[in-house]
Write a protein that holds these residues in place. Sequence first.
Motif, PDB file in Angstrom:
ATOM      1  N   GLU A 107      37.903  36.967  44.294  1.00  0.00           N
ATOM      2  CA  GLU A 107      37.134  35.978  43.522  1.00  0.00           C
ATOM      3  C   GLU A 107      37.541  36.004  42.057  1.00  0.00           C
ATOM      4  OE1 GLU A 107      32.867  35.720  45.897  1.00  0.00           O
ATOM      5  OE2 GLU A 107      33.265  37.444  44.587  1.00  0.00           O
ATOM      6  N   ASN A 153      41.465  29.477  37.508  1.00  0.00           N
ATOM      7  CA  ASN A 153      40.736  28.300  37.020  1.00  0.00           C
ATOM      8  C   ASN A 153      40.519  28.352  35.507  1.00  0.00           C
ATOM      9  OD1 ASN A 153      40.376  26.974  39.500  1.00  0.00           O
ATOM     10  ND2 ASN A 153      38.656  28.304  40.017  1.00  0.00           N
ATOM     11  N   GLU A 187      51.121  31.800  42.019  1.00  0.00           N
ATOM     12  CA  GLU A 187      50.014  31.900  41.074  1.00  0.00           C
ATOM     13  C   GLU A 187      50.495  32.371  39.702  1.00  0.00           C
ATOM     14  OE1 GLU A 187      46.397  32.883  44.256  1.00  0.00           O
ATOM     15  OE2 GLU A 187      47.523  34.514  43.305  1.00  0.00           O
ATOM     16  N   ASP A 236      40.708  34.046  41.536  1.00  0.00           N
ATOM     17  CA  ASP A 236      40.439  32.598  41.547  1.00  0.00           C
ATOM     18  C   ASP A 236      39.831  32.138  40.220  1.00  0.00           C
ATOM     19  OD1 ASP A 236      41.395  32.257  44.112  1.00  0.00           O
ATOM     20  OD2 ASP A 236      39.428  32.502  45.065  1.00  0.00           O
TER      21      ASP A 236
END
Length: 375
Positions: free
Chosen positions: A270, A277, A233, A273
Motif C-alpha cells: 500500500e 500516486n 514503477e 502505491d
Amino acid sequence: MLRLIATSLCLRCQRVTALPLNLRPCVTLSSGENQQTVEALYDLSVDIQKIRKLKGWVLHQSPAYTKEVADLLKDMGASGPIISRILAVYPEAVLCQPEEMQAQRELWMTVCPNQKELVGIIEKFPASFFISSSHHDSQRNNIAYFQSLNLNKRIITKLMASAPQSFSRPVEQNEVMVRTLQQAYRELGGEEANMKIWLQKLLSQNPFVLLKPPEALRQNLLFLRDRGFSTAELLRLLSKLRGFVTELNPNSMRRTLAYSQDTMGCSESELRDIVLNCPALLYYPEAILAERFEGLLRAGISMSQIMETPTVLELTTQIVNYRIQRLRMHGYDIRTGSLEVLNGTKKDFEMSYGKLQLRRERPLFNPVAPLKVDD
C-alpha cells in the motif's frame, strides 16, 4: 562666485531646486565612490540607495561601463524602466567589459534569436548573462553539446538562464551526467523513441540535476528497487519527480517512508502505491509530514481519505484550511466528499470551486427551453 557656491551645494544633495534650469541635478557621493558610475546610474533612474545598501562595493570599482551596458540593452529593445530594474538588481553588470557583453549577446542569440525574449531573460536572470569572459569557451562548448542532443533551443536557453553553473563548467562533466540519465532510462525500459522528450522534460523541470553527482542517481534507484518498486514503477518515478533521483538520498527516504507507513498504518504494498500516486511524499521530512497529517485530521478528514488521495499532503496546512473554508461556504462537506477537489494549483482549485458553485446555482430547469407536451 554664485556659480561656485551652487556647484558646491550640488555635490552634497541629489536635487537642488534653486539651481538654474540649464544645470543638471547631481547626486551625493559617498567616500571613495566612482563619481562617473554614480552619476550614470542616476541618469538612468536607478535606485542608488538600494545599491549602496545591498551592493555598495560596486560603486567603488573602476573602470565601470554603465553607459555601455545601457546602450547594449537599449539596442536589444529594452525600455528605460527595464534597464533601471536590471541595474538596480544586478549592478555588477556595469563591471563587464563591452567586448565581453557583446560576446555574450552573440552567444545567447545562437539559442535565443528573439532579442525581445532575450531581454526578458536578462531581466529575470541578469547574473547568468553578465559573466566573466573566462567562462565563454565552456558556455560555447556546452551549447554545442546540448544542440548535438537535438534539444529544443528553449530548453537550452532555460538551462543557461536558471542553472548557469552547468554551462560555466567543462562540458565533460555534463556529458557524464546526461549519459548516466540516459543509461538509467534505458535500463528501466524507457523507449528509445521517447528519450529526447523525456530528457528535455527532466532538464526543463529541474535544470540543477546536471550539477548533482551521477552516483546519487544510482544509489537512489537501487534503494527504491530494494523497497520493492518494479522497473516500470521506477521509470514512472524517474519521469514524474523532477530529478528526485539526485536531490534525495537513501537515508532521508528511509526515514520518510518509515514515518509515513507508521502514521498511516499501511502495508509495504500500500505504501508503494501511495508513493506512486504522490512521489513528492519522498521529499518531505518527518516534521513537515507530521504537521500536515495533524492539520488534515484536525479538519475532520480521515486517514483512509488521505490514503486514497495522498497528493493532498503536497499542500500546506494553511492552504488546506483556506480551501476547506471556501468549499464549506457552498455546502461541500470535505469529510464525506472526495479530497480531489482540494488538490492542484491555485488555478486548478479555482476551476473546481467554480464548477461546484455553478452546480449549486444552476436552475432545476431551463426557463427558455420549450416545454414538451403530449399531442
